[in-house]
Write a protein that holds these residues in place. Structure first.
Motif, mmCIF file in Angstrom:
data_model
loop_
_atom_site.group_PDB
_atom_site.id
_atom_site.type_symbol
_atom_site.label_atom_id
_atom_site.label_comp_id
_atom_site.label_asym_id
_atom_site.label_seq_id
_atom_site.Cartn_x
_atom_site.Cartn_y
_atom_site.Cartn_z
ATOM 1 N N UNK A 114 -8.772 9.246 -2.198
ATOM 2 C CA UNK A 114 -8.459 9.201 -3.625
ATOM 3 C C UNK A 114 -7.444 8.107 -3.953
ATOM 4 N N UNK A 115 -6.458 7.933 -3.085
ATOM 5 C CA UNK A 115 -5.423 6.908 -3.258
ATOM 6 C C UNK A 115 -5.713 5.736 -2.335
ATOM 7 N N UNK A 116 -5.431 4.538 -2.796
ATOM 8 C CA UNK A 116 -5.657 3.361 -1.953
ATOM 9 C C UNK A 116 -4.520 3.130 -0.965
ATOM 10 N N UNK A 117 -3.366 3.770 -1.162
ATOM 11 C CA UNK A 117 -2.179 3.463 -0.362
ATOM 12 C C UNK A 117 -2.005 4.364 0.861
ATOM 13 N N UNK A 118 -2.727 5.497 0.931
ATOM 14 C CA UNK A 118 -2.514 6.442 2.013
ATOM 15 C C UNK A 118 -3.563 6.308 3.100
ATOM 16 N N UNK A 119 -3.094 6.269 4.352
ATOM 17 C CA UNK A 119 -3.995 6.217 5.497
ATOM 18 C C UNK A 119 -4.304 7.608 6.021
ATOM 19 N N UNK A 120 -3.357 8.543 5.864
ATOM 20 C CA UNK A 120 -3.559 9.895 6.390
ATOM 21 C C UNK A 120 -2.736 10.894 5.602
#
Length: 232
Positions: A114-120
């Motif tokens: 959903x977010x482009x900034x989170x990897x996990x």
């Protein structure tokens, strides 16, 4: 204005209600609910009255209804006394049903999509309407993948979420308020963030405010696009 430290708060708690034999107030109590520490709503009101008397900071009873832990109380008092603290307030209207917007944005495990900034996003604890989780960012330009633990408390009936960082990193505190409202054209989703940077942090409150505002606009547009695609 005098600062309220955790040790100060411990003293006020002892003055307000004493200490149960099985409670160690000198331990790690920051994120422990007041009832689990032996302090009912009346005792918390007494703590608020002591803060008003000693520090001159207004702590309304209505605010104490929402303050469940020592961390939340310390954060509230700091915000009242720190005019330099950072604050952002952003919103977007998503053309989708309320239930879909609520479900997708509160499904923490799916945040990397959903977010482009989170990897996990790793859920560490669930109980009733509370979720504690670890977020890991995608690596920055230096190859560093920042990570921290946060906690969210949802209220589906009111359409609100209150969140805060448990591991605050460069922040003295970081509190986030999400609000969902049915409006013409869909659901208005609002994010308000209140924070204060630690002394010696790489950036100050003003710079972080600018960064958060810039990034929030990007993330809200992405979330809107993803949810509206699902709705269609």
């Amino acid at each position: 204005m005098p600062e309220l430290t955790l040790d100060d708060l411990r003293d006020l708690m002892r003055s307000a209600g004493g200490v149960d034999d099985d409670v160690d107030l000198d331990g790690d109590i920051l994120h422990t609910p007041f009832p689990d520490l032996g302090y009912d709503s009346l005792a918390v009101l007494q703590i608020g009255a002591l803060i008003e008397h000693r520090l001159g900071v207004e702590v309304p009873d209505s605010a104490l209804d929402e303050i469940k832990t020592p961390y939340r109380l310390l954060s509230f008092v700091r915000r009242q006394g720190d005019g330099a603290a950072g604050h952002t307030d952003n919103a977007i209207v998503i053309a989708a049903p309320f239930d879909l917007v609520w479900t997708m944005t509160n499904d923490v495990e799916s945040w990397p999509e959903l977010f482009s900034e989170y990897a996990a996003a790793e859920v560490l604890l669930r109980r009733e309407n509370v979720v504690r989780f670890r977020l890991t960012m995608r690596p920055d330009a230096d190859g560093t993948a920042w990570s921290w633990v946060s906690e969210r408390v949802t209220d589906r009936e009111k359409g609100t979420v209150r969140a805060y960082r448990v591991e605050t990193g460069p922040f003295e505190y970081m509190d986030i308020f999400w609000e969902y409202a049915r409006v013409e054209g869909g659901v208005r989703m609002r994010w308000a963030q209140s924070f204060h940077m630690r002394p010696g942090a790489p950036v100050d409150d003003a710079t972080m405010t600018e960064r958060i505002n810039r990034n929030t606009a990007v993330q809200l547009e992405r979330i809107k696009h993803v949810i509206e695609e699902v709705a269609r």
